[in-house]
Design an enzyme around this catalytic site. Structure first.
Site, short mmCIF file in Angstrom:
data_model
loop_
_atom_site.label_atom_id
_atom_site.label_comp_id
_atom_site.label_asym_id
_atom_site.label_seq_id
_atom_site.Cartn_x
_atom_site.Cartn_y
_atom_site.Cartn_z
N SER A 134 -6.16 12.56 -4.12
CA SER A 134 -4.92 12.58 -3.36
C SER A 134 -4.18 11.27 -3.59
CB SER A 134 -5.22 12.84 -1.88
OG SER A 134 -4.03 12.95 -1.14
N TYR A 148 6.34 15.18 -4.50
CA TYR A 148 5.01 14.68 -4.79
C TYR A 148 4.26 14.44 -3.47
CZ TYR A 148 1.20 11.66 -6.31
OH TYR A 148 -0.03 11.11 -6.53
N LYS A 152 0.76 16.44 -1.94
CA LYS A 152 -0.46 15.76 -1.51
C LYS A 152 -0.72 15.98 -0.02
CE LYS A 152 -1.62 14.17 -5.53
NZ LYS A 152 -2.78 14.77 -6.23
#
Length: 292
Positions: A134, A148, A152
């Protein structure tokens, strides 16, 4: 002594390559995956020299789950590292829906497909570790990298639930939240034209994007040390000997700092809204449903 065989996705470069190499140097077996194995072998001959095996795997392909399941069975894999991914740059307004879907397809759905491939065999054996690579961007959203961060955050939400789902079968989930590391990752990210459109120039998003770009090859994070830390925490050796039960492994001083920032922000918001939150319920006595 437990024998470890690691399957590492996205092992052709960057942090994935370092994890594969660190595992091999520690005496473990490694199944390294890449979308283009011939290029990966040419770029990283050391993987095979140390005894690693390459297999072709694109985590976004329809057969990613089946390929993973076969590899786990055939090679006795007991550690899966979901490393494959990339960082999409740009603010939400500027990004197209195909770009958005592609980001989630690789970083989130791809990781889930590979994980689903490993679970049946791990469950039958009542053992196994699934490492989710992660990011500190899963602690605090990053302006100019909203998708993005979203990918995550999604991965961590699924991982928290998976940790409880799989615990009865002896399967461990480990989330590794990387800070800024000196790998090709940032220079290789998908960049929309000029990163940001004109209305966003001079905003926090712009300044953040420029800072990230300027910091390439100057990041404080050492990918070799990060790989070693992951090996030690998974195997319970060295600096990881007392960390076999942790769910999260933030790596990098910046990752630790961002974790504390998130904790402080969340604590403050809950404290300020507690009275209102607890008011917004039925007046009848609370019976504890749903269970916490």
């Amino acid at each position: 002594m437990t024998q470890y065989t690691w399957l590492v996705t996205g092992a052709s470069s960057g942090q994935g390559a370092e994890i594969a190499l660190a595992a091999l140097r520690a005496g473990h077996g490694v199944i390294a995956t890449a979308r283009n194995v011939s290029k990966a072998k040419e770029a990283l001959p050391k993987i095979e020299e140390l005894g690693g095996i390459w297999i072709t795997l694109d985590v976004t392909s329809p057969d990613a789950q089946a390929i993973t399941e076969k590899a786990v069975k055939d090679h006795g894999v007991n550690v899966l590292v979901n490393n494959a991914g990339y960082g999409l740059r740009g603010v939400l307004e500027d990004l197209s829906m195909p770009q958005i879907r592609a980001q989630m397809e690789t970083n989130f759905f791809g990781a889930l497909a590979v994980t689903k491939g490993a679970i049946p065999t791990f469950r039958e054996r009542c053992s196994g570790t699934i490492v989710m690579i992660s990011s500190a961007s899963a602690f605090t959203g990053t302006p100019s990298q909203s998708l993005y961060s979203a990918s995550k955050f999604a991965l961590e939400g699924a991982s928290e639930s998976l940790a409880e789902e799989l615990k009865p079968f002896g399967i461990r989930i480990l989330m590794v939240e990387l800070g800024a590391y000196r790998t090709p990752f940032q220079s290789a990210v998908d960049k929309p034209a000029d990163i940001l459109s004109e209305p966003y120039k001079g905003t926090t998003s712009d300044m953040t994007a420029q800072r990230i770009t300027a910091g390439h090859n100057r990041q404080a994070g050492d990918p070799v040390k990060a790989a070693q830390a992951i090996i030690e925490v998974v195997t319970g050796t060295g600096r990881g000997k007392d960390l076999r039960d942790v769910l999260r492994l933030p790596l990098g001083k910046d990752a630790v700092q961002r974790a504390y920032v998130k904790i402080q922000s969340l604590t403050e918001d809950v404290a300020r809204t507690k009275e209102l939150a607890e008011w917004a319920v039925f007046d009848e006595p609370y019976d504890g449903y749903p269970p916490l």
